[in-house]
Design a protein around this motif. Structure first.
Motif, PDB file in Angstrom:
ATOM      1  N   ALA A  39       0.824  -1.211   0.000  1.00  0.00           N
ATOM      2  CA  ALA A  39       0.000   0.000   0.000  1.00  0.00           C
ATOM      3  C   ALA A  39       0.858   1.261   0.000  1.00  0.00           C
ATOM      4  CB  ALA A  39      -0.926   0.017   1.207  1.00  0.00           C
ATOM      5  N   HIS A  40       2.116   1.118   0.454  1.00  0.00           N
ATOM      6  CA  HIS A  40       3.013   2.260   0.553  1.00  0.00           C
ATOM      7  C   HIS A  40       4.064   2.305  -0.552  1.00  0.00           C
ATOM      8  CE1 HIS A  40       1.135   2.527   4.405  1.00  0.00           C
ATOM      9  NE2 HIS A  40       1.749   1.460   4.869  1.00  0.00           N
ATOM     10  N   ILE A  41       4.530   1.149  -1.016  1.00  0.00           N
ATOM     11  CA  ILE A  41       5.719   1.155  -1.872  1.00  0.00           C
ATOM     12  C   ILE A  41       5.531   0.547  -3.264  1.00  0.00           C
ATOM     13  CG2 ILE A  41       7.340   1.218   0.069  1.00  0.00           C
ATOM     14  CD1 ILE A  41       7.559  -1.954  -1.314  1.00  0.00           C
ATOM     15  N   ASN A  42       4.392  -0.039  -3.560  1.00  0.00           N
ATOM     16  CA  ASN A  42       4.213  -0.693  -4.847  1.00  0.00           C
ATOM     17  C   ASN A  42       3.030  -0.062  -5.588  1.00  0.00           C
ATOM     18  OD1 ASN A  42       3.270  -2.600  -6.867  1.00  0.00           O
ATOM     19  ND2 ASN A  42       4.648  -4.091  -5.938  1.00  0.00           N
ATOM     20  N   ALA A  43       3.338   0.784  -6.580  1.00  0.00           N
ATOM     21  CA  ALA A  43       2.287   1.540  -7.279  1.00  0.00           C
ATOM     22  C   ALA A  43       1.281   0.627  -7.974  1.00  0.00           C
ATOM     23  CB  ALA A  43       2.916   2.502  -8.289  1.00  0.00           C
ATOM     24  N   GLU A  44       1.756  -0.453  -8.584  1.00  0.00           N
ATOM     25  CA  GLU A  44       0.850  -1.360  -9.296  1.00  0.00           C
ATOM     26  C   GLU A  44      -0.081  -2.080  -8.327  1.00  0.00           C
ATOM     27  OE1 GLU A  44       0.177  -1.705 -12.599  1.00  0.00           O
ATOM     28  OE2 GLU A  44       1.415   0.095 -12.639  1.00  0.00           O
ATOM     29  N   ARG A  45       0.477  -2.643  -7.268  1.00  0.00           N
ATOM     30  CA  ARG A  45      -0.352  -3.363  -6.295  1.00  0.00           C
ATOM     31  C   ARG A  45      -1.268  -2.409  -5.533  1.00  0.00           C
ATOM     32  NH1 ARG A  45       1.766  -8.050  -3.944  1.00  0.00           N
ATOM     33  NH2 ARG A  45      -0.203  -8.126  -2.823  1.00  0.00           N
ATOM     34  N   ALA A  46      -0.804  -1.179  -5.313  1.00  0.00           N
ATOM     35  CA  ALA A  46      -1.622  -0.207  -4.587  1.00  0.00           C
ATOM     36  C   ALA A  46      -2.875   0.167  -5.379  1.00  0.00           C
ATOM     37  CB  ALA A  46      -0.802   1.041  -4.258  1.00  0.00           C
ATOM     38  N   LYS A  47      -2.850  -0.009  -6.703  1.00  0.00           N
ATOM     39  CA  LYS A  47      -4.044   0.270  -7.513  1.00  0.00           C
ATOM     40  C   LYS A  47      -5.214  -0.603  -7.073  1.00  0.00           C
ATOM     41  CE  LYS A  47      -1.594   1.748 -11.657  1.00  0.00           C
ATOM     42  NZ  LYS A  47      -1.231   1.403 -13.042  1.00  0.00           N
ATOM     43  N   GLU A  48      -4.904  -1.739  -6.431  1.00  0.00           N
ATOM     44  CA  GLU A  48      -5.933  -2.676  -5.979  1.00  0.00           C
ATOM     45  C   GLU A  48      -6.530  -2.289  -4.627  1.00  0.00           C
ATOM     46  OE1 GLU A  48      -3.852  -6.413  -5.869  1.00  0.00           O
ATOM     47  OE2 GLU A  48      -3.176  -6.209  -7.946  1.00  0.00           O
ATOM     48  N   ASN A  49      -5.907  -1.346  -3.913  1.00  0.00           N
ATOM     49  CA  ASN A  49      -6.443  -0.995  -2.588  1.00  0.00           C
ATOM     50  C   ASN A  49      -7.623  -0.043  -2.729  1.00  0.00           C
ATOM     51  OD1 ASN A  49      -5.648   1.783  -2.466  1.00  0.00           O
ATOM     52  ND2 ASN A  49      -3.651   1.272  -1.624  1.00  0.00           N
ATOM     53  N   ARG A  50      -8.273   0.252  -1.664  1.00  0.00           N
ATOM     54  CA  ARG A  50      -9.497   1.057  -1.698  1.00  0.00           C
ATOM     55  C   ARG A  50      -9.278   2.483  -2.168  1.00  0.00           C
ATOM     56  NH1 ARG A  50     -11.436   1.669   4.418  1.00  0.00           N
ATOM     57  NH2 ARG A  50     -13.069   2.754   3.339  1.00  0.00           N
ATOM     58  N   PHE A  51      -8.011   2.963  -2.135  1.00  0.00           N
ATOM     59  CA  PHE A  51      -7.720   4.325  -2.551  1.00  0.00           C
ATOM     60  C   PHE A  51      -7.195   4.396  -3.984  1.00  0.00           C
ATOM     61  CE2 PHE A  51      -6.872   3.908   2.038  1.00  0.00           C
ATOM     62  CZ  PHE A  51      -8.003   4.568   2.486  1.00  0.00           C
ATOM     63  N   GLY A  52      -6.724   3.263  -4.505  1.00  0.00           N
ATOM     64  CA  GLY A  52      -6.245   3.190  -5.881  1.00  0.00           C
ATOM     65  C   GLY A  52      -4.850   3.722  -6.121  1.00  0.00           C
ATOM     66  N   VAL A  53      -4.209   4.204  -5.068  1.00  0.00           N
ATOM     67  CA  VAL A  53      -2.846   4.749  -5.159  1.00  0.00           C
ATOM     68  C   VAL A  53      -2.079   4.403  -3.886  1.00  0.00           C
ATOM     69  CG1 VAL A  53      -3.488   6.690  -6.657  1.00  0.00           C
ATOM     70  CG2 VAL A  53      -3.524   6.976  -4.172  1.00  0.00           C
ATOM     71  N   ARG A  54      -0.771   4.612  -3.955  1.00  0.00           N
ATOM     72  CA  ARG A  54       0.027   4.433  -2.743  1.00  0.00           C
ATOM     73  C   ARG A  54      -0.330   5.509  -1.721  1.00  0.00           C
ATOM     74  NH1 ARG A  54       5.878   4.899  -3.978  1.00  0.00           N
ATOM     75  NH2 ARG A  54       5.141   6.268  -5.607  1.00  0.00           N
ATOM     76  N   ARG A  89      -8.195   9.864   7.446  1.00  0.00           N
ATOM     77  CA  ARG A  89      -8.134   9.826   5.978  1.00  0.00           C
ATOM     78  C   ARG A  89      -6.717   9.454   5.572  1.00  0.00           C
ATOM     79  NH1 ARG A  89     -11.595  14.010   6.848  1.00  0.00           N
ATOM     80  NH2 ARG A  89     -13.485  14.031   5.607  1.00  0.00           N
ATOM     81  N   PRO A  90      -6.567   8.919   4.360  1.00  0.00           N
ATOM     82  CA  PRO A  90      -5.225   8.581   3.891  1.00  0.00           C
ATOM     83  C   PRO A  90      -4.434   9.839   3.524  1.00  0.00           C
ATOM     84  CG  PRO A  90      -6.796   8.230   2.133  1.00  0.00           C
ATOM     85  CD  PRO A  90      -7.596   8.572   3.364  1.00  0.00           C
ATOM     86  N   VAL A  91      -3.124   9.717   3.620  1.00  0.00           N
ATOM     87  CA  VAL A  91      -2.212  10.772   3.172  1.00  0.00           C
ATOM     88  C   VAL A  91      -1.532  10.254   1.911  1.00  0.00           C
ATOM     89  CG1 VAL A  91      -0.113  12.065   3.726  1.00  0.00           C
ATOM     90  CG2 VAL A  91      -1.879  11.702   5.488  1.00  0.00           C
TER      91      VAL A  91
END
Length: 138
Positions: A39-54, A89-91
């Motif tokens: 969720a913090h360091i992988n841009a591709e995998r972070a696309k799958e989280n609820r925020f869509g970004v790291r 909220r996310p930063v």
């Protein structure tokens, strides 16, 4: 600059810092702590989280409160006793965080000060809310 003693602080006193969170900050924090969550360091995998970004580590945001209390109020010479934080909220990378503390109680008998701790982003949205307890210098 020396920190403040309990007697030098008043209810309602405030201090703050502002910092824009960079990709470097996130990678540095991950390296220092070992928290390499995707969720913090992988841009591709972070696309799958609820925020869509790291997103930045919550503890990185909470660390900005540490900067305020350690450098401004109560400042140098104080000791951290406790902090509780709610991550509201996310930063994101590029967010400018305003980290602020406010004196809300003085515990004279224990030489402690209780601080309201709040971090907001550049849109004024609260991203962290909590309290810190500090032991000011004597």
């Amino acid at each position: 600059m020396d920190g403040f003693t309990l007697a030098e602080m008043s209810i309602g006193d405030k201090a703050f810092i502002e910092k824009t969170i960079s990709e470097f900050d996130i990678y540095s924090f991950a390296g220092a702590t070992g928290d390499f969550n995707v969720a913090h360091i992988n841009a591709e995998r972070a696309k799958e989280n609820r925020f869509g970004v790291r997103i930045a580590h919550g503890a990185l945001t909470a660390g900005l409160i540490s900067t305020v209390v350690g450098m401004k109020l109560p400042g140098e010479g104080c000791l951290y006793i406790s902090q509780n934080s709610k991550f509201v909220r996310p930063v994101m990378i590029g967010d400018t965080i305003h980290a602020e503390v406010e004196v809300i109680a003085k515990l004279e008998e224990k030489n402690r000060v209780v601080l309201k701790a709040t971090c907001t982003n550049q849109r004024g949205e609260v991203v962290l809310a909590g309290e810190a307890v500090m032991m000011p210098k004597k």
